[in-house]
Design a protein around this motif. Structure first.
Motif, mmCIF file in Angstrom:
data_model
loop_
_atom_site.group_PDB
_atom_site.id
_atom_site.type_symbol
_atom_site.label_atom_id
_atom_site.label_comp_id
_atom_site.label_asym_id
_atom_site.label_seq_id
_atom_site.Cartn_x
_atom_site.Cartn_y
_atom_site.Cartn_z
ATOM 1 N N MET A 2 -0.215 9.973 -2.025
ATOM 2 C CA MET A 2 0.638 9.810 -0.853
ATOM 3 C C MET A 2 0.541 8.381 -0.041
ATOM 4 S SD MET A 2 0.261 11.917 2.733
ATOM 5 C CE MET A 2 -1.586 11.810 2.849
ATOM 6 N N TRP A 3 -0.731 7.919 -0.138
ATOM 7 C CA TRP A 3 -1.025 6.755 0.878
ATOM 8 C C TRP A 3 -0.170 5.426 0.078
ATOM 9 C CZ3 TRP A 3 -1.778 8.251 5.168
ATOM 10 C CH2 TRP A 3 -2.796 9.331 5.490
ATOM 11 N N ASP A 4 -0.045 5.442 -1.282
ATOM 12 C CA ASP A 4 0.805 4.514 -1.908
ATOM 13 C C ASP A 4 2.213 4.399 -1.660
ATOM 14 O OD1 ASP A 4 -1.715 3.555 -3.199
ATOM 15 O OD2 ASP A 4 -1.465 4.918 -4.985
ATOM 16 N N ASP A 5 2.712 5.910 -1.580
ATOM 17 C CA ASP A 5 3.999 6.070 -1.413
ATOM 18 C C ASP A 5 4.584 5.511 0.016
ATOM 19 O OD1 ASP A 5 4.497 7.165 -3.855
ATOM 20 O OD2 ASP A 5 4.275 9.248 -3.188
ATOM 21 N N LEU A 6 3.478 5.680 1.141
ATOM 22 C CA LEU A 6 3.844 5.238 2.522
ATOM 23 C C LEU A 6 3.798 3.755 2.409
ATOM 24 C CD1 LEU A 6 4.254 5.905 5.447
ATOM 25 C CD2 LEU A 6 1.719 6.423 5.723
ATOM 26 N N SER A 7 2.589 3.211 1.660
ATOM 27 C CA SER A 7 2.665 1.732 1.598
ATOM 28 C C SER A 7 4.064 1.126 1.213
ATOM 29 C CB SER A 7 1.373 1.335 0.803
ATOM 30 O OG SER A 7 0.162 1.934 1.335
ATOM 31 N N GLN A 8 4.566 1.810 -0.098
ATOM 32 C CA GLN A 8 5.691 1.192 -0.617
ATOM 33 C C GLN A 8 6.777 1.454 0.280
ATOM 34 O OE1 GLN A 8 5.811 3.697 -4.186
ATOM 35 N NE2 GLN A 8 4.363 2.525 -5.316
ATOM 36 N N TYR A 9 6.968 2.443 1.129
ATOM 37 C CA TYR A 9 7.914 2.607 2.000
ATOM 38 C C TYR A 9 8.002 1.295 3.346
ATOM 39 C CZ TYR A 9 11.389 4.309 5.094
ATOM 40 O OH TYR A 9 12.345 4.388 5.946
ATOM 41 N N ILE A 10 6.728 1.240 3.811
ATOM 42 C CA ILE A 10 6.550 0.249 4.664
ATOM 43 C C ILE A 10 6.824 -1.192 3.952
ATOM 44 C CG2 ILE A 10 4.819 -0.883 6.410
ATOM 45 C CD1 ILE A 10 3.725 1.815 6.702
ATOM 46 N N ILE A 11 6.383 -1.525 2.905
ATOM 47 C CA ILE A 11 6.516 -2.879 2.234
ATOM 48 C C ILE A 11 8.121 -3.133 2.065
ATOM 49 C CG2 ILE A 11 6.628 -4.038 -0.121
ATOM 50 C CD1 ILE A 11 3.461 -2.837 -0.133
ATOM 51 N N GLY A 12 8.930 -1.761 1.834
ATOM 52 C CA GLY A 12 10.242 -2.046 1.304
ATOM 53 C C GLY A 12 11.027 -2.283 2.841
ATOM 54 N N GLN A 36 -8.608 2.040 6.211
ATOM 55 C CA GLN A 36 -7.736 0.831 6.384
ATOM 56 C C GLN A 36 -6.963 0.611 4.902
ATOM 57 O OE1 GLN A 36 -10.392 -2.258 7.615
ATOM 58 N NE2 GLN A 36 -11.047 -0.971 9.498
ATOM 59 N N SER A 37 -6.756 1.617 4.175
ATOM 60 C CA SER A 37 -6.023 1.179 2.766
ATOM 61 C C SER A 37 -4.684 0.690 2.962
ATOM 62 C CB SER A 37 -6.492 2.254 1.970
ATOM 63 O OG SER A 37 -5.589 3.688 2.434
ATOM 64 N N ILE A 38 -3.983 1.182 4.082
ATOM 65 C CA ILE A 38 -2.452 0.974 3.916
ATOM 66 C C ILE A 38 -2.403 -0.587 4.583
ATOM 67 C CG2 ILE A 38 -0.336 1.564 5.324
ATOM 68 C CD1 ILE A 38 -0.991 4.502 4.854
ATOM 69 N N SER A 39 -2.997 -0.894 5.641
ATOM 70 C CA SER A 39 -3.012 -2.182 5.969
ATOM 71 C C SER A 39 -3.458 -3.366 4.914
ATOM 72 C CB SER A 39 -3.904 -2.316 7.417
ATOM 73 O OG SER A 39 -3.150 -1.873 8.457
ATOM 74 N N ASN A 40 -4.614 -2.825 4.190
ATOM 75 C CA ASN A 40 -5.202 -3.763 3.267
ATOM 76 C C ASN A 40 -4.027 -4.039 2.048
ATOM 77 O OD1 ASN A 40 -7.513 -4.150 4.564
ATOM 78 N ND2 ASN A 40 -8.572 -2.350 3.390
ATOM 79 N N ARG A 41 -3.529 -2.793 1.942
ATOM 80 C CA ARG A 41 -2.325 -3.056 0.967
ATOM 81 C C ARG A 41 -1.131 -3.824 1.265
ATOM 82 N NH1 ARG A 41 0.707 1.278 -2.607
ATOM 83 N NH2 ARG A 41 1.851 -0.290 -3.954
ATOM 84 N N LEU A 42 -0.769 -3.655 2.578
ATOM 85 C CA LEU A 42 0.272 -4.528 3.181
ATOM 86 C C LEU A 42 -0.090 -6.013 3.183
ATOM 87 C CD1 LEU A 42 1.471 -2.324 6.261
ATOM 88 C CD2 LEU A 42 2.449 -2.322 3.858
ATOM 89 N N GLN A 43 -1.375 -6.293 3.416
ATOM 90 C CA GLN A 43 -1.660 -7.627 3.461
ATOM 91 C C GLN A 43 -1.786 -8.470 2.245
ATOM 92 O OE1 GLN A 43 -5.560 -7.037 5.165
ATOM 93 N NE2 GLN A 43 -4.919 -7.524 7.150
ATOM 94 N N GLU A 44 -1.580 -7.755 1.057
ATOM 95 C CA GLU A 44 -1.332 -8.227 -0.341
ATOM 96 C C GLU A 44 -0.157 -9.022 -0.430
ATOM 97 O OE1 GLU A 44 -2.001 -5.091 -3.050
ATOM 98 O OE2 GLU A 44 -4.256 -4.896 -2.312
ATOM 99 N N ASN A 45 0.893 -8.667 0.435
ATOM 100 C CA ASN A 45 2.123 -9.143 0.366
ATOM 101 C C ASN A 45 2.295 -10.560 1.065
ATOM 102 O OD1 ASN A 45 5.125 -9.581 1.069
ATOM 103 N ND2 ASN A 45 5.351 -7.707 -0.322
ATOM 104 N N GLU A 46 2.867 -11.574 0.573
ATOM 105 C CA GLU A 46 2.783 -12.729 1.462
ATOM 106 C C GLU A 46 3.853 -13.115 2.386
ATOM 107 O OE1 GLU A 46 5.728 -15.267 -1.773
ATOM 108 O OE2 GLU A 46 3.283 -15.828 -1.823
ATOM 109 N N ASN A 47 4.935 -11.950 2.313
ATOM 110 C CA ASN A 47 5.902 -11.993 3.275
ATOM 111 C C ASN A 47 5.474 -11.221 4.406
ATOM 112 O OD1 ASN A 47 7.670 -13.586 1.890
ATOM 113 N ND2 ASN A 47 8.158 -11.853 0.556
#
Length: 139
Positions: A2-12, A36-47
């Motif tokens: 579920m957390w991966d899916d939420l992260s993917q949505y926010i990244i989109g 902090q796993s969602i924020s940590n995942r978002l931080q991997e994106n340079e944009n």
């Protein structure tokens, strides 16, 4: 997960925003706590620029801020606010901040908990295994 899916949505959302604005997307997580796993995942994106806030920061990566008296300089130019399982008593303050910033708000409540935000109609969104509420302003 579920957390991966939420992260993917926010990244989109962030990628759409970056294309539209021509700049990085600023995302602030409110009440990050120890999860902090969602924020940590978002931080991997340079944009994406991510700021994590909490009234009691759990580490040096989290900025101390009180949602009832927010330090507005932290939130300047925020494109997306989100909060994972915020207690009912802070939900209205989160929406008030969203209104001040005029940005997208995503709240992932605890399981099927109702939101404590009476003034606005947030839309329930399902993305993969993630269910959350989103508010993008008046249409």
């Amino acid at each position: 997960m579920m957390w991966d899916d939420l992260s993917q949505y926010i990244i989109g959302l962030a990628m759409e925003n970056s294309k539209r604005t021509g700049r990085n997307t600023k995302i602030v997580e409110i009440g990050v706590g120890r999860f902090q796993s969602i924020s940590n995942r978002l931080q991997e994106n340079e944009n994406i620029e991510v700021i994590m806030t909490d009234i009691n920061p759990s580490n040096e990566n989290v900025v101390k801020d009180d949602i009832f008296n927010p330090s507005m300089s932290l939130y300047e130019n925020t494109d997306i606010l989100f909060s994972i399982r915020p207690p009912a008593e802070i939900q209205k303050a989160i929406m008030d901040l969203r209104d001040e910033l005029n940005c997208t708000l995503i709240i992932k409540p605890l399981f099927n908990e109702d939101l404590n935000i009476e003034l606005k109609k947030m839309k329930l969104k399902n993305h993969g295994r993630a269910s959350f509420y989103i508010y993008e302003g008046e249409n």
